[in-house]
Write a protein that holds these residues in place. Sequence first.
Motif, PDB file in Angstrom:
ATOM      1  N   ASP A 170     -46.354   3.682 -89.138  1.00 29.03           N
ATOM      2  CA  ASP A 170     -45.696   3.733 -87.837  1.00 29.03           C
ATOM      3  C   ASP A 170     -46.243   2.650 -86.914  1.00 29.03           C
ATOM      4  O   ASP A 170     -47.444   2.329 -86.947  1.00 29.03           O
ATOM      5  CB  ASP A 170     -45.902   5.093 -87.171  1.00 29.03           C
ATOM      6  N   THR A 171     -45.371   2.122 -86.077  1.00 30.69           N
ATOM      7  CA  THR A 171     -45.785   1.132 -85.087  1.00 30.69           C
ATOM      8  C   THR A 171     -45.578   1.690 -83.685  1.00 30.69           C
ATOM      9  O   THR A 171     -44.753   2.576 -83.458  1.00 30.69           O
ATOM     10  CB  THR A 171     -45.003  -0.179 -85.242  1.00 30.69           C
ATOM     11  N   TYR A 172     -46.339   1.151 -82.752  1.00 23.82           N
ATOM     12  CA  TYR A 172     -46.207   1.518 -81.342  1.00 23.82           C
ATOM     13  C   TYR A 172     -46.694   0.334 -80.516  1.00 23.82           C
ATOM     14  O   TYR A 172     -47.379  -0.561 -81.023  1.00 23.82           O
ATOM     15  CB  TYR A 172     -46.994   2.790 -81.029  1.00 23.82           C
ATOM     16  N   GLN A 173     -46.340   0.316 -79.246  1.00 24.41           N
ATOM     17  CA  GLN A 173     -46.634  -0.840 -78.401  1.00 24.41           C
ATOM     18  C   GLN A 173     -47.747  -0.541 -77.401  1.00 24.41           C
ATOM     19  O   GLN A 173     -47.783   0.536 -76.804  1.00 24.41           O
ATOM     20  CB  GLN A 173     -45.391  -1.263 -77.627  1.00 24.41           C
ATOM     21  N   VAL A 174     -48.626  -1.527 -77.228  1.00 27.34           N
ATOM     22  CA  VAL A 174     -49.550  -1.570 -76.099  1.00 27.34           C
ATOM     23  C   VAL A 174     -49.276  -2.912 -75.435  1.00 27.34           C
ATOM     24  O   VAL A 174     -49.836  -3.943 -75.824  1.00 27.34           O
ATOM     25  CB  VAL A 174     -51.019  -1.447 -76.539  1.00 27.34           C
ATOM     26  N   GLY A 175     -48.368  -2.928 -74.478  1.00 30.25           N
ATOM     27  CA  GLY A 175     -47.910  -4.189 -73.902  1.00 30.25           C
ATOM     28  C   GLY A 175     -47.232  -5.032 -74.968  1.00 30.25           C
ATOM     29  O   GLY A 175     -46.292  -4.589 -75.632  1.00 30.25           O
ATOM     30  N   SER A 176     -47.744  -6.248 -75.185  1.00 28.80           N
ATOM     31  CA  SER A 176     -47.173  -7.138 -76.201  1.00 28.80           C
ATOM     32  C   SER A 176     -47.746  -6.895 -77.587  1.00 28.80           C
ATOM     33  O   SER A 176     -47.286  -7.492 -78.565  1.00 28.80           O
ATOM     34  CB  SER A 176     -47.415  -8.600 -75.807  1.00 28.80           C
ATOM     35  N   LEU A 177     -48.728  -6.014 -77.692  1.00 23.13           N
ATOM     36  CA  LEU A 177     -49.347  -5.719 -78.981  1.00 23.13           C
ATOM     37  C   LEU A 177     -48.489  -4.728 -79.753  1.00 23.13           C
ATOM     38  O   LEU A 177     -48.246  -3.615 -79.281  1.00 23.13           O
ATOM     39  CB  LEU A 177     -50.746  -5.128 -78.801  1.00 23.13           C
ATOM     40  N   CYS A 178     -48.042  -5.120 -80.931  1.00 24.12           N
ATOM     41  CA  CYS A 178     -47.373  -4.181 -81.826  1.00 24.12           C
ATOM     42  C   CYS A 178     -48.437  -3.596 -82.745  1.00 24.12           C
ATOM     43  O   CYS A 178     -48.970  -4.277 -83.630  1.00 24.12           O
ATOM     44  CB  CYS A 178     -46.288  -4.896 -82.644  1.00 24.12           C
ATOM     45  N   CYS A 179     -48.783  -2.346 -82.519  1.00 21.69           N
ATOM     46  CA  CYS A 179     -49.894  -1.703 -83.215  1.00 21.69           C
ATOM     47  C   CYS A 179     -49.372  -0.924 -84.418  1.00 21.69           C
ATOM     48  O   CYS A 179     -48.235  -0.454 -84.426  1.00 21.69           O
ATOM     49  CB  CYS A 179     -50.631  -0.770 -82.271  1.00 21.69           C
ATOM     50  N   VAL A 180     -50.220  -0.787 -85.440  1.00 18.50           N
ATOM     51  CA  VAL A 180     -49.834  -0.139 -86.687  1.00 18.50           C
ATOM     52  C   VAL A 180     -50.842   0.959 -87.022  1.00 18.50           C
ATOM     53  O   VAL A 180     -52.058   0.750 -86.933  1.00 18.50           O
ATOM     54  CB  VAL A 180     -49.767  -1.143 -87.852  1.00 18.50           C
ATOM     55  N   ALA A 181     -50.334   2.122 -87.415  1.00 13.34           N
ATOM     56  CA  ALA A 181     -51.181   3.236 -87.838  1.00 13.34           C
ATOM     57  C   ALA A 181     -51.143   3.347 -89.361  1.00 13.34           C
ATOM     58  O   ALA A 181     -50.075   3.471 -89.949  1.00 13.34           O
ATOM     59  CB  ALA A 181     -50.690   4.533 -87.214  1.00 13.34           C
ATOM     60  N   LEU A 182     -52.297   3.262 -89.990  1.00 11.84           N
ATOM     61  CA  LEU A 182     -52.408   3.373 -91.446  1.00 11.84           C
ATOM     62  C   LEU A 182     -53.090   4.689 -91.815  1.00 11.84           C
ATOM     63  O   LEU A 182     -54.189   4.983 -91.333  1.00 11.84           O
ATOM     64  CB  LEU A 182     -53.229   2.211 -92.019  1.00 11.84           C
ATOM     65  N   HIS A 183     -52.462   5.463 -92.690  1.00 10.58           N
ATOM     66  CA  HIS A 183     -53.049   6.726 -93.135  1.00 10.58           C
ATOM     67  C   HIS A 183     -54.179   6.431 -94.109  1.00 10.58           C
ATOM     68  O   HIS A 183     -53.978   5.780 -95.140  1.00 10.58           O
ATOM     69  CB  HIS A 183     -51.972   7.582 -93.807  1.00 10.58           C
ATOM     70  N   THR A 184     -55.390   6.894 -93.794  1.00 10.60           N
ATOM     71  CA  THR A 184     -56.571   6.611 -94.613  1.00 10.60           C
ATOM     72  C   THR A 184     -57.355   7.902 -94.858  1.00 10.60           C
ATOM     73  O   THR A 184     -58.467   8.077 -94.369  1.00 10.60           O
ATOM     74  CB  THR A 184     -57.472   5.568 -93.933  1.00 10.60           C
ATOM     75  N   PRO A 185     -56.802   8.834 -95.618  1.00  7.82           N
ATOM     76  CA  PRO A 185     -57.472  10.123 -95.841  1.00  7.82           C
ATOM     77  C   PRO A 185     -58.732   9.976 -96.690  1.00  7.82           C
ATOM     78  O   PRO A 185     -58.954   8.953 -97.338  1.00  7.82           O
ATOM     79  CB  PRO A 185     -56.403  10.927 -96.582  1.00  7.82           C
TER      80      PRO A 185
END
Length: 295
Positions: A138-153
Amino acid sequence: MAVQPTLQLEKLPDVKAFFDDQSNTISYLVIDPASNACAIIDTVMQFDYAAGRLSYETADAIISEITARGLDLAWIIETHVHADHLSAAPYIQEKLGGKIGIGEHILTVQDTFGKIFNEGTEFARDGRQFDQLFKDGDTYQVGSLCCVALHTPGHTPACMVHLMGNAAFAGDTLFMPDGGSARADFPGGDAGELYDSIARVLALPEEMRLFVCHDYGPNGRAIAWETTIGAQRSDNIHVGKGTSREHFIAMRETRDAQLAVPKLIIPSLQVNMRAGEVPKDTDGNMVLKVPINKL
């Protein structure tokens, strides 16, 4: 199949660290270089166990920094349900706004510890306490930053590494190179899964900055929190230089069997699986349970 993230290595977020010496936790304020938008990673609420008192020194320091710099808080990110400190996410959200996010596998954690703490049907186990449940990639924004969440169990089922520009926030998946890796013996943890998750993180570009959630100053060195993917590949004492999966699992399981239970595990789990809210009794008083012989 694991999602391959699209990275913005050319974006260099300003990262300011806040160290809590009660739990050796590092919280991060991450600021978009092209705007006033910011995010907070892994907040901390102080807890005096003997006195039963909460305080907010670290959270207040972050709030003061955001206010003084005129920043706009977009996200309050929890990398996982921490077992060694209490989250201050609701306290910060009340004062500054922002969305509270965690991995979608919080549902597994809530189900597991809802039973351990005998929470009953009044405790929702669908993650509704959080504003966002991230799926892998999943991606989400912090201003111009396109951030990515990686599942790391591996450390827990809900662990995620968050990528923001050229910075990766590892939670407890990795420590500094001389600290190795986190334990995998909590309910839902798995040493093999942790190895696979670490391998995924180490496949990121070697120049990428990596920020850890805890540091204990091994061998008396000063507390540190920033390293690189390249340094982890070559120098991490648990997974560097091509350590095999079999060797890692054997090491991790042997080591974990010798570790003490975190001092704040009982209050931390009850609070953090609720997105930082302290449970209350029928009169509205904050209370904590102590399960006997269940952890």
